[in-house]
Enzyme design. Structure first.
Site, PDB file in Angstrom:
ATOM      1  N   ASP A  15      -9.011 -34.854 107.118  1.00 48.90           N
ATOM      2  CA  ASP A  15      -9.763 -33.591 107.072  1.00 48.90           C
ATOM      3  C   ASP A  15     -11.089 -33.764 106.351  1.00 48.90           C
ATOM      4  N   LEU A  66      -7.511 -37.529  90.945  1.00 47.04           N
ATOM      5  CA  LEU A  66      -7.011 -36.202  90.557  1.00 47.04           C
ATOM      6  C   LEU A  66      -6.145 -36.225  89.313  1.00 47.04           C
ATOM      7  N   LEU A  87      -9.166 -31.052  98.981  1.00 50.32           N
ATOM      8  CA  LEU A  87      -8.293 -31.569 100.042  1.00 50.32           C
ATOM      9  C   LEU A  87      -7.408 -32.715  99.565  1.00 50.32           C
ATOM     10  N   ALA A  88      -7.731 -33.320  98.432  1.00 47.63           N
ATOM     11  CA  ALA A  88      -6.981 -34.510  98.013  1.00 47.63           C
ATOM     12  C   ALA A  88      -5.549 -34.143  97.652  1.00 47.63           C
ATOM     13  N   ALA A  89      -4.630 -34.989  98.082  1.00 52.10           N
ATOM     14  CA  ALA A  89      -3.209 -34.781  97.767  1.00 52.10           C
ATOM     15  C   ALA A  89      -2.421 -36.004  98.207  1.00 52.10           C
ATOM     16  N   SER A 132      -0.434 -25.387 102.707  1.00 51.04           N
ATOM     17  CA  SER A 132       0.244 -25.971 103.864  1.00 51.04           C
ATOM     18  C   SER A 132       1.374 -25.106 104.396  1.00 51.04           C
ATOM     19  N   GLU A 134       3.991 -26.258 105.247  1.00 50.23           N
ATOM     20  CA  GLU A 134       5.206 -26.852 104.675  1.00 50.23           C
ATOM     21  C   GLU A 134       5.778 -25.936 103.575  1.00 50.23           C
ATOM     22  N   TYR A 155       6.935 -32.297  98.282  1.00 52.91           N
ATOM     23  CA  TYR A 155       5.554 -31.994  98.701  1.00 52.91           C
ATOM     24  C   TYR A 155       5.388 -30.487  98.881  1.00 52.91           C
ATOM     25  N   HIS A 185      -2.233 -30.337 111.704  1.00 50.49           N
ATOM     26  CA  HIS A 185      -3.413 -30.607 112.534  1.00 50.49           C
ATOM     27  C   HIS A 185      -3.661 -32.108 112.530  1.00 50.49           C
ATOM     28  N   ARG A 190      -5.924 -39.309 112.226  1.00 52.10           N
ATOM     29  CA  ARG A 190      -4.703 -39.018 111.488  1.00 52.10           C
ATOM     30  C   ARG A 190      -4.129 -40.312 110.916  1.00 52.10           C
TER      31      ARG A 190
HETATM   32  P1  NAP Z   1      -4.855 -37.340 104.161  1.00 50.87           P
HETATM   33  O1  NAP Z   1      -5.478 -37.902 105.388  1.00 50.87           O
HETATM   34  O2  NAP Z   1      -3.581 -37.903 103.655  1.00 50.87           O
HETATM   35  O3  NAP Z   1      -5.963 -37.430 102.997  1.00 50.87           O
HETATM   36  C1  NAP Z   1      -5.613 -37.222 101.657  1.00 50.87           C
HETATM   37  C2  NAP Z   1      -6.811 -37.526 100.799  1.00 50.87           C
HETATM   38  O4  NAP Z   1      -6.449 -37.350  99.410  1.00 50.87           O
HETATM   39  C3  NAP Z   1      -7.328 -38.977 100.920  1.00 50.87           C
HETATM   40  O5  NAP Z   1      -8.727 -38.970 100.833  1.00 50.87           O
HETATM   41  C4  NAP Z   1      -6.726 -39.634  99.681  1.00 50.87           C
HETATM   42  O6  NAP Z   1      -7.429 -40.766  99.257  1.00 50.87           O
HETATM   43  C5  NAP Z   1      -6.882 -38.498  98.676  1.00 50.87           C
HETATM   44  N1  NAP Z   1      -6.039 -38.660  97.489  1.00 50.87           N
HETATM   45  C6  NAP Z   1      -4.703 -38.820  97.441  1.00 50.87           C
HETATM   46  N2  NAP Z   1      -4.297 -38.928  96.163  1.00 50.87           N
HETATM   47  C7  NAP Z   1      -5.402 -38.829  95.394  1.00 50.87           C
HETATM   48  C8  NAP Z   1      -5.651 -38.866  93.999  1.00 50.87           C
HETATM   49  N3  NAP Z   1      -4.652 -39.020  93.111  1.00 50.87           N
HETATM   50  N4  NAP Z   1      -6.914 -38.728  93.548  1.00 50.87           N
HETATM   51  C9  NAP Z   1      -7.931 -38.568  94.448  1.00 50.87           C
HETATM   52  N5  NAP Z   1      -7.778 -38.532  95.771  1.00 50.87           N
HETATM   53  C10 NAP Z   1      -6.520 -38.666  96.232  1.00 50.87           C
HETATM   54  O7  NAP Z   1      -4.627 -35.768 104.321  1.00 50.87           O
HETATM   55  P2  NAP Z   1      -5.269 -34.746 105.385  1.00 50.87           P
HETATM   56  O8  NAP Z   1      -4.406 -34.723 106.590  1.00 50.87           O
HETATM   57  O9  NAP Z   1      -6.721 -35.015 105.493  1.00 50.87           O
HETATM   58  O10 NAP Z   1      -5.029 -33.363 104.642  1.00 50.87           O
HETATM   59  C11 NAP Z   1      -5.974 -32.849 103.710  1.00 50.87           C
HETATM   60  C12 NAP Z   1      -5.283 -31.868 102.789  1.00 50.87           C
HETATM   61  O11 NAP Z   1      -4.719 -30.815 103.552  1.00 50.87           O
HETATM   62  C13 NAP Z   1      -4.126 -32.447 101.974  1.00 50.87           C
HETATM   63  O12 NAP Z   1      -4.109 -31.768 100.739  1.00 50.87           O
HETATM   64  C14 NAP Z   1      -2.903 -32.069 102.767  1.00 50.87           C
HETATM   65  O13 NAP Z   1      -1.762 -32.006 101.938  1.00 50.87           O
HETATM   66  C15 NAP Z   1      -3.318 -30.721 103.297  1.00 50.87           C
HETATM   67  N6  NAP Z   1      -2.715 -30.290 104.557  1.00 50.87           N
HETATM   68  C16 NAP Z   1      -2.766 -31.125 105.646  1.00 50.87           C
HETATM   69  C17 NAP Z   1      -2.235 -30.701 106.843  1.00 50.87           C
HETATM   70  C18 NAP Z   1      -2.290 -31.576 108.072  1.00 50.87           C
HETATM   71  O14 NAP Z   1      -1.562 -31.283 109.037  1.00 50.87           O
HETATM   72  N7  NAP Z   1      -3.141 -32.606 108.109  1.00 50.87           N
HETATM   73  C19 NAP Z   1      -1.650 -29.424 106.955  1.00 50.87           C
HETATM   74  C20 NAP Z   1      -1.650 -28.597 105.827  1.00 50.87           C
HETATM   75  C21 NAP Z   1      -2.199 -29.034 104.634  1.00 50.87           C
HETATM   76  P3  NAP Z   1      -7.136 -42.230  99.899  1.00 50.87           P
HETATM   77  O15 NAP Z   1      -7.971 -42.288 101.157  1.00 50.87           O
HETATM   78  O16 NAP Z   1      -7.589 -43.144  98.828  1.00 50.87           O
HETATM   79  O17 NAP Z   1      -5.671 -42.304 100.183  1.00 50.87           O
HETATM   80  O1  G4F Z   2       4.071 -35.951 111.153  1.00 45.82           O
HETATM   81  P1  G4F Z   2       4.969 -35.569 110.047  1.00 45.82           P
HETATM   82  O2  G4F Z   2       5.239 -36.608 109.001  1.00 45.82           O
HETATM   83  O3  G4F Z   2       4.375 -34.236 109.445  1.00 45.82           O
HETATM   84  P2  G4F Z   2       4.999 -33.080 108.527  1.00 45.82           P
HETATM   85  O4  G4F Z   2       6.194 -33.543 107.790  1.00 45.82           O
HETATM   86  O5  G4F Z   2       5.162 -31.874 109.381  1.00 45.82           O
HETATM   87  O6  G4F Z   2       3.833 -32.865 107.458  1.00 45.82           O
HETATM   88  C1  G4F Z   2       2.480 -32.734 107.864  1.00 45.82           C
HETATM   89  O7  G4F Z   2       2.207 -31.384 108.131  1.00 45.82           O
HETATM   90  C2  G4F Z   2       2.258 -30.511 106.986  1.00 45.82           C
HETATM   91  C3  G4F Z   2       1.940 -29.107 107.486  1.00 45.82           C
HETATM   92  O8  G4F Z   2       3.106 -28.474 107.915  1.00 45.82           O
HETATM   93  C4  G4F Z   2       1.247 -30.984 105.978  1.00 45.82           C
HETATM   94  F1  G4F Z   2       1.213 -30.139 104.936  1.00 45.82           F
HETATM   95  C5  G4F Z   2       1.599 -32.396 105.537  1.00 45.82           C
HETATM   96  O9  G4F Z   2       0.609 -32.850 104.615  1.00 45.82           O
HETATM   97  C6  G4F Z   2       1.600 -33.301 106.746  1.00 45.82           C
HETATM   98  O10 G4F Z   2       0.281 -33.393 107.219  1.00 45.82           O
HETATM   99  O11 G4F Z   2       6.394 -35.148 110.631  1.00 45.82           O
HETATM  100  C7  G4F Z   2       6.514 -34.139 111.627  1.00 45.82           C
HETATM  101  C8  G4F Z   2       7.958 -34.086 112.129  1.00 45.82           C
HETATM  102  C9  G4F Z   2       8.981 -34.004 111.002  1.00 45.82           C
HETATM  103  O12 G4F Z   2       9.954 -33.050 111.355  1.00 45.82           O
HETATM  104  C10 G4F Z   2       9.642 -35.384 110.982  1.00 45.82           C
HETATM  105  O13 G4F Z   2      10.998 -35.386 110.561  1.00 45.82           O
HETATM  106  O14 G4F Z   2       8.227 -35.319 112.818  1.00 45.82           O
HETATM  107  C11 G4F Z   2       9.521 -35.770 112.452  1.00 45.82           C
HETATM  108  N1  G4F Z   2       9.597 -37.219 112.680  1.00 45.82           N
HETATM  109  C12 G4F Z   2      10.477 -37.828 113.539  1.00 45.82           C
HETATM  110  N2  G4F Z   2      10.315 -39.154 113.493  1.00 45.82           N
HETATM  111  C13 G4F Z   2       8.863 -38.165 112.090  1.00 45.82           C
HETATM  112  C14 G4F Z   2       9.300 -39.383 112.589  1.00 45.82           C
HETATM  113  N3  G4F Z   2       7.868 -38.076 111.188  1.00 45.82           N
HETATM  114  C15 G4F Z   2       7.286 -39.244 110.780  1.00 45.82           C
HETATM  115  N4  G4F Z   2       6.261 -39.163 109.896  1.00 45.82           N
HETATM  116  N5  G4F Z   2       7.690 -40.459 111.240  1.00 45.82           N
HETATM  117  C16 G4F Z   2       8.705 -40.596 112.152  1.00 45.82           C
HETATM  118  O15 G4F Z   2       9.071 -41.707 112.558  1.00 45.82           O
END
Ligand code: NAP
Ligand code: G4F
Length: 346
Positions: A15, A66, A87-89, A132, A134, A155, A185, A190
């Site tokens: 993101d 963080l 966004l960091a997590a 999220s 989640e 989480y 998303h 990703r």
């Molecule tokens: P991501 O690709 O995993 O990126 C996470 C970012 O956080 C990376 O830049 C990572 O750095 C940084 N980070 C992790 N630990 C840190 C720390 N201790 N100090 C500083 N930076 C740190 O996640 P994303 O998919 O872009 O998501 C962005 C945010 O939205 C996250 O908070 C996530 O939980 C939340 N979110 C995501 C989704 C989704 O579906 N993608 C949905 C809902 C909420 P590195 O590159 O060094 O690892």
């Molecule tokens: O892609 P996932 O790991 O995403 P999950 O757990 O939904 O979390 C993501 O979305 C959240 C928003 O709802 C964010 F907050 C979070 O940071 C992250 O971006 O898994 C999606 C589904 C799960 O039900 C998991 O059990 O896919 C299922 N799954 C089945 N096989 C798998 C696998 N997930 C992963 N990662 N790897 C597998 O082999």
């Protein structure tokens, strides 16, 4: 063109990279916090890099973590942002079961460190918290801003804490602080261990003859998968409103993991049943069964709605994987045409 300054934590993530692009396009100066690693972690934003000696440069990166509150506060003081996008997590749900304390420290307390820094500096900046879906966990769909939270992972619990501390600073100190409650998303950027990217990469490699099987866990879970490049537009919109509020961002549709697998394999002319194998290592101690977002509020107030839905998303992700294999010379004949969706280039 605006002349605002934004600070993005997590700029190296999926993101963060799309948001940095969007804000630079809008004329912002963008500062990003990057945690130090033994290798470069900036591959998602390398195309945006500008030599900081260039007087035209508008993207600046700073080391920070963080878990280090004093560094975060120092950076905030130095950058003086108008908008902070937090966004960091530690964002991986399965990993959070293995590392619950690190997840709490980063994903939950990291948010408080940032909010405290804003409060102590007295900066009038606006704050976005990456909340999220989640957090809804076991609450039945469709989920909206008023749905009860019932997180199912460390989480999810950490994100509930971060959600409430953001609201608390809004109510207690009058900060302009919002929660974007984003449903899943995805994109070609990703992380490769999230299920959509894992499936898209494997289907492309299987098509190219580079691997035979894909090991997955629970295929029955249902998710509301949208396109990350569109979701960062909603983040920006949330910080442009007259008053701070919380919003659900989603497509409003749900597909199972099996559906997503089928879309990807069918897209490259394969039958997924010939290649997908079960591995219990990918199961979770507690699962979130069904997420579907109700985005009526975002549509009404922000004028935002998803344009890319899960089937097109699967198509653009797998096309990107095939293009990447072609680029690396691992495939010599195009297996499908290049991505045609205009948003696929972002
Ligand atoms: P991501 O690709 O995993 O990126 C996470 C970012 O956080 C990376 O830049 C990572 O750095 C940084 N980070 C992790 N630990 C840190 C720390 N201790 N100090 C500083 N930076 C740190 O996640 P994303 O998919 O872009 O998501 C962005 C945010 O939205 C996250 O908070 C996530 O939980 C939340 N979110 C995501 C989704 C989704 O579906 N993608 C949905 C809902 C909420 P590195 O590159 O060094 O690892
Ligand atoms: O892609 P996932 O790991 O995403 P999950 O757990 O939904 O979390 C993501 O979305 C959240 C928003 O709802 C964010 F907050 C979070 O940071 C992250 O971006 O898994 C999606 C589904 C799960 O039900 C998991 O059990 O896919 C299922 N799954 C089945 N096989 C798998 C696998 N997930 C992963 N990662 N790897 C597998 O082999």
């Amino acid at each position: 063109m605006t002349v605002k300054t934004a600070l993005i934590t997590g700029i190296t993530g999926q993101d963060g990279s799309y948001l940095a692009e969007l804000l630079l396009e809008k004329g912002y100066t963008v500062h990003g916090i990057v945690r130090r690693a033994s290798t470069f972690t900036t591959c998602r934003i390398d195309h945006l890099y500008q030599d900081p000696h260039d007087p035209e440069a508008r993207l600046f990166l700073h080391y920070g973590d963080l878990t280090d509150g004093s560094r975060v506060a120092g950076l905030l003081e130095r950058v003086q942002p108008d908008e902070v996008y937090h966004l960091a997590a530690q964002s991986h749900v399965r990993v959070s079961f293995d590392e619950p304390l690190f997840t709490a420290d980063t994903t939950a307390l990291g948010t408080t460190r940032l909010l405290e820094a804003i409060r102590n500096t007295g900066l009038p900046c606006r704050f976005y918290q990456a909340s999220s879906s989640e957090m809804f966990g076991a609450s039945p769909p469709p989920q909206h801003e008023g749905t009860a939270f019932h997180p199912r992972s460390p989480y999810g619990v950490a994100k509930v804490y971060a959600y409430w501390i953001t609201r608390n600073y809004r109510e207690a100190y009058g900060l302009y602080a919002v929660n974007g409650i984003l449903f899943n998303h995805e994109s070609p950027r990703r992380g490769p261990t999230f299920v959509t990217r894992k499936v898209a990469m494997a289907a492309a490699r299987i098509k190219a003859g580079l691997q035979d099987n894909l090991y997955l866990g629970n295929l029955d879970a249902r998710r509301d998968w949208g396109y990350a490049a569109e979701y960062v537009e909603a983040m920006w919109l949330m910080l442009q409103q007259d008053s701070p509020d919380d919003y659900v961002i989603a497509t409003g549709t749900s597909y199972s993991v099996r559906d997503f697998v089928e879309h990807c394999f069918t897209h490259v002319g394969l039958d997924w049943r010939d290649h997908v194998r079960f591995d219990e290592r990918y199961l979770r101690p507690a699962e979130v069964d069904d997420l579907v977002g109700d985005t009526s509020k975002a549509a009404r107030v922000l004028g935002w709605q998803a344009r890319v839905h899960t089937p097109e998303l699967a198509g653009l992700m797998i096309d990107a994987e095939l293009q990447a294999l072609l680029g690396k010379g691992e495939v010599t004949v195009p297996v499908v045409p290049p991505p045609t969706h205009p948003l696929a280039r972002r």
